[in-house]
Design a protein around this motif. Structure first.
Motif, PDB file in Angstrom:
ATOM      1  N   GLU A   1       2.990 -15.250  -1.350  1.00 21.19           N
ATOM      2  CA  GLU A   1       2.877 -14.588  -2.490  1.00 21.19           C
ATOM      3  C   GLU A   1       1.382 -14.168  -2.463  1.00 21.19           C
ATOM      4  N   VAL A   2       0.579 -15.273  -2.442  1.00 24.08           N
ATOM      5  CA  VAL A   2      -0.941 -15.285  -2.703  1.00 24.08           C
ATOM      6  C   VAL A   2      -1.541 -14.279  -1.402  1.00 24.08           C
ATOM      7  N   ALA A   3      -1.089 -14.665  -0.148  1.00 28.60           N
ATOM      8  CA  ALA A   3      -1.611 -14.024   0.872  1.00 28.60           C
ATOM      9  C   ALA A   3      -1.121 -12.384   0.717  1.00 28.60           C
ATOM     10  N   GLY A   4       0.095 -11.997   0.322  1.00 29.66           N
ATOM     11  CA  GLY A   4       0.515 -10.613   0.247  1.00 29.66           C
ATOM     12  C   GLY A   4      -0.325  -9.994  -0.891  1.00 29.66           C
ATOM     13  N   TYR A   5      -0.825 -10.752  -2.099  1.00 29.07           N
ATOM     14  CA  TYR A   5      -1.677 -10.005  -2.960  1.00 29.07           C
ATOM     15  C   TYR A   5      -2.896  -9.794  -2.447  1.00 29.07           C
ATOM     16  N   ASP A   6      -3.535 -10.530  -2.028  1.00 29.24           N
ATOM     17  CA  ASP A   6      -5.085 -10.676  -1.230  1.00 29.24           C
ATOM     18  C   ASP A   6      -5.204  -9.486  -0.165  1.00 29.24           C
ATOM     19  N   GLN A   7      -4.061  -9.392   0.502  1.00 34.12           N
ATOM     20  CA  GLN A   7      -4.105  -8.437   1.613  1.00 34.12           C
ATOM     21  C   GLN A   7      -3.905  -7.063   0.969  1.00 34.12           C
ATOM     22  N   ALA A   8      -3.148  -6.771   0.000  1.00 41.74           N
ATOM     23  CA  ALA A   8      -2.893  -5.494  -0.622  1.00 41.74           C
ATOM     24  C   ALA A   8      -3.885  -5.067  -1.348  1.00 41.74           C
ATOM     25  N   MET A   9      -4.615  -6.048  -2.138  1.00 44.32           N
ATOM     26  CA  MET A   9      -5.789  -5.989  -2.860  1.00 44.32           C
ATOM     27  C   MET A   9      -6.956  -5.547  -1.802  1.00 44.32           C
ATOM     28  N   ALA A  10      -7.055  -6.158  -0.682  1.00 41.74           N
ATOM     29  CA  ALA A  10      -8.294  -5.783   0.204  1.00 41.74           C
ATOM     30  C   ALA A  10      -8.246  -4.572   0.744  1.00 41.74           C
ATOM     31  N   GLN A  11      -6.819  -4.092   0.991  1.00 41.18           N
ATOM     32  CA  GLN A  11      -6.786  -2.808   1.613  1.00 41.18           C
ATOM     33  C   GLN A  11      -6.977  -1.710   0.475  1.00 41.18           C
ATOM     34  N   ARG A  12      -6.713  -1.858  -0.714  1.00 35.61           N
ATOM     35  CA  ARG A  12      -6.793  -1.116  -1.871  1.00 35.61           C
ATOM     36  C   ARG A  12      -8.481  -0.815  -1.951  1.00 35.61           C
ATOM     37  N   ASN A  13      -9.036  -1.855  -2.085  1.00 38.07           N
ATOM     38  CA  ASN A  13     -10.527  -2.006  -2.201  1.00 38.07           C
ATOM     39  C   ASN A  13     -11.165  -1.061  -1.200  1.00 38.07           C
ATOM     40  N   ARG A  14     -10.668  -1.262   0.227  1.00 35.81           N
ATOM     41  CA  ARG A  14     -11.341  -0.403   1.292  1.00 35.81           C
ATOM     42  C   ARG A  14     -10.826   0.823   1.151  1.00 35.81           C
ATOM     43  N   LEU A  15      -9.760   1.332   0.639  1.00 32.74           N
ATOM     44  CA  LEU A  15      -9.497   2.648   0.533  1.00 32.74           C
ATOM     45  C   LEU A  15     -10.254   3.436  -0.451  1.00 32.74           C
ATOM     46  N   LEU A  16     -10.405   2.740  -1.677  1.00 30.57           N
ATOM     47  CA  LEU A  16     -11.256   3.351  -2.802  1.00 30.57           C
ATOM     48  C   LEU A  16     -12.738   3.212  -2.261  1.00 30.57           C
ATOM     49  N   ALA A  17     -13.260   2.409  -1.566  1.00 24.41           N
ATOM     50  CA  ALA A  17     -14.668   2.299  -1.177  1.00 24.41           C
ATOM     51  C   ALA A  17     -14.761   3.548  -0.102  1.00 24.41           C
ATOM     52  N   GLN A  18     -13.782   3.595   0.919  1.00 24.86           N
ATOM     53  CA  GLN A  18     -14.008   4.604   1.723  1.00 24.86           C
ATOM     54  C   GLN A  18     -13.830   6.102   1.345  1.00 24.86           C
ATOM     55  N   ALA A  19     -13.110   6.326   0.170  1.00 25.89           N
ATOM     56  CA  ALA A  19     -13.214   7.489  -0.495  1.00 25.89           C
ATOM     57  C   ALA A  19     -14.258   7.886  -1.308  1.00 25.89           C
ATOM     58  N   ARG A  20     -14.811   6.787  -1.919  1.00 25.59           N
ATOM     59  CA  ARG A  20     -16.273   6.978  -2.687  1.00 25.59           C
ATOM     60  C   ARG A  20     -17.303   7.383  -1.749  1.00 25.59           C
ATOM     61  N   ARG A  21     -17.426   6.729  -0.681  1.00 24.77           N
ATOM     62  CA  ARG A  21     -18.395   7.084   0.428  1.00 24.77           C
ATOM     63  C   ARG A  21     -18.318   8.537   1.119  1.00 24.77           C
ATOM     64  N   GLU A  22     -17.010   8.881   1.021  1.00 25.83           N
ATOM     65  CA  GLU A  22     -17.043  10.333   1.674  1.00 25.83           C
ATOM     66  C   GLU A  22     -16.809  11.297   0.500  1.00 25.83           C
ATOM     67  N   GLY A  23     -16.815  10.978  -0.692  1.00 26.03           N
ATOM     68  CA  GLY A  23     -16.984  11.997  -1.703  1.00 26.03           C
ATOM     69  C   GLY A  23     -15.682  12.694  -1.789  1.00 26.03           C
ATOM     70  N   ALA A  24     -14.437  11.919  -1.364  1.00 24.15           N
ATOM     71  CA  ALA A  24     -13.095  12.436  -1.488  1.00 24.15           C
ATOM     72  C   ALA A  24     -12.140  11.977  -2.444  1.00 24.15           C
ATOM     73  N   ARG A  25     -10.966  12.133  -2.415  1.00 29.30           N
ATOM     74  CA  ARG A  25     -10.150  11.528  -3.217  1.00 29.30           C
ATOM     75  C   ARG A  25      -9.166  10.668  -2.421  1.00 29.30           C
ATOM     76  N   ALA A  26      -8.878   9.318  -2.872  1.00 30.29           N
ATOM     77  CA  ALA A  26      -8.013   8.720  -1.975  1.00 30.29           C
ATOM     78  C   ALA A  26      -6.663   8.953  -2.180  1.00 30.29           C
ATOM     79  N   ASP A  27      -5.899   8.766  -1.089  1.00 31.47           N
ATOM     80  CA  ASP A  27      -4.370   9.262  -1.276  1.00 31.47           C
ATOM     81  C   ASP A  27      -3.619   8.480  -2.157  1.00 31.47           C
ATOM     82  N   PRO A  28      -3.291   9.173  -3.246  1.00 28.75           N
ATOM     83  CA  PRO A  28      -2.551   8.559  -4.320  1.00 28.75           C
ATOM     84  C   PRO A  28      -1.332   7.834  -4.020  1.00 28.75           C
ATOM     85  N   ALA A  29      -0.577   8.411  -3.009  1.00 28.00           N
ATOM     86  CA  ALA A  29       0.667   7.873  -2.809  1.00 28.00           C
ATOM     87  C   ALA A  29       0.351   6.383  -1.846  1.00 28.00           C
TER      88      ALA A  29
END
Length: 394
Positions: free
Chosen positions: A163-191
């Motif tokens: 459970e801890v690993a599943g949470y950490d992995q999903a959160m890390a992916q969310r952080n990366r997706l948000l960071a990438q969208a911010r760098r590119e000035g785009a909107r991250a895929d909401p789905a």
């Protein structure tokens, strides 16, 4: 009720692990004492034992750090143990770098077969440890106390790690997706974000519930005075998710988390991190008889509180899982006065758990003569200590 039988490590084998070029040593005792000077490899022995269970061991070290150094580079290493379960059945666990594999990769084997899941390993082996580094637990950050709590939960509920690993992995992916969208000035895929936040909510609620449950069970046990001469600790989980679970069903809490994370995407993208969730939880300790936060207690009192929690936790595992865990107590006598040392030794003698203790001064452990099997460590060598001879098998 008869005490639960303990897990027993009957033999440890090392090859190029930390400071140990090679070692094969049998253990007959239920209390194993290893003494010797600083730098003799005592902690390395306990770390090797801890790596035969799930997780990254008592130091939390990277795999590349575990091989003995030669010419400035780590050698391939291996550690293996022959265990006996509560029914006397033997099984082997081995770990180390794969043959010809990179030094940063680690493999695990159970009776010669690859271990695909840490949870599977956790069902066979449980270990609880106390190290000098943990003496700073009350001064260090919340992350250290949270990891301490998760290790306690993991030893009791093997699937907690997933459970801890599943949470950490999903959160890390969310952080990366948000960071990438911010760098590119785009909107991250909401789905995509919604899918990750759904996984975080499911794993996060389960993680918080397990932590909350263990804290409640430990508090109930500590309140019964099971720790004898050691002061009872009172634990508190500082976590909004755990608090919400006390008031609402898990599905409602998960929905609340999904909505909160969806609303905070902009804030989290700007911060470069997810700012709310069970990964922000903290574990608070209080010296119950004095009603004093552990951070304000003396060094000796803090050590005594940790010992009390570890002993209570070992008893909880034995009652819940049907076997007592291994206890790995590194330099445990440090900061304990003579009265509490003797209380600790008496508690270990009464527990079914196999305990491994280390120290620099064998004289401090004199009350264990006739009870403990002793060894003296020096660089690269481990020999029997005739002052602590236990010829009979467990």
């Amino acid at each position: 009720m008869a005490p639960a039988p303990g897990l027993h490590l009957g033999r440890l084998m090392l090859r190029d692990f930390r400071s140990w070029p090679a070692l094969t040593i049998p253990f007959q005792g239920r209390i194993i004492l290893v003494t010797g000077p600083n730098g003799a490899g005592k902690t390395n022995l306990l770390e090797a034992v801890s790596l035969l269970g799930p997780g990254r061991g008592l130091r939390g070290a990277r795999t590349v750090e575990l091989g003995r150094q030669e010419g400035g580079a780590p050698l391939p290493w291996a550690a293996a143990g022959r265990f006996h379960d509560p029914f006397g059945q033997a099984f082997d666990i081995g770990t180390g770098t794969p043959e010809g594999g990179p030094p940063e990769r680690r493999v695990l084997r159970l009776d010669g077969a690859p271990v695909r899941s840490q949870a599977l390993l956790a069902e066979r082996v449980a270990a609880v440890w106390l190290t000098p580094q943990m003496d700073r637990l009350f001064q260090d950050g919340a992350g250290d106390r949270r990891r301490f709590l998760d290790r306690l939960v993991w030893a009791l509920e093997p699937h907690h790690a997933r459970e801890v690993a599943g949470y950490d992995q999903a959160m890390a992916q969310r952080n990366r997706l948000l960071a990438q969208a911010r760098r590119e000035g785009a909107r991250a895929d909401p789905a995509w974000l919604a899918g990750l936040e759904d996984a975080m909510a499911r794993h996060g609620a389960a993680t918080a519930a397990a932590r909350r449950g263990l804290v409640a069970r430990l508090n109930a046990l500590l309140a019964e005075g099971v720790t004898g001469a050691f002061p009872a600790a009172r634990l508190a989980l500082q976590c909004p998710v755990a608090a919400a679970l006390a008031e609402a069903p898990a599905l409602a809490v998960e929905e609340r988390l999904r909505a909160e994370w969806a609303a905070s995407r902009g804030r989290d993208a700007a911060a470069g991190a997810t700012l709310s969730g069970p990964h922000r939880a903290d574990l608070l300790f209080t010296h119950a008889p004095k009603d004093l936060p552990a951070a304000l207690c003396s060094t000796g009192e803090q050590k005594a509180l940790l010992v009390a929690v570890v002993l209570a936790h070992a008893g909880l595992i034995a009652a819940a899982r049907g076997f007592a865990p291994l206890l790995l107590l590194d330099e445990v006598a440090a900061h304990l006065d003579a009265t509490r040392r003797e209380a600790l030794f008496a508690a270990l003698a009464g527990l079914p758990a196999q305990a491994f203790l280390t120290g620099t001064d064998a004289g401090l452990f004199a009350p264990l003569r006739g009870l403990a099997e002793g060894f003296r460590a020096s660089p690269g060598q481990l020999v029997a200590d005739t002052d602590f001879a236990v010829p009979r098998a467990v």
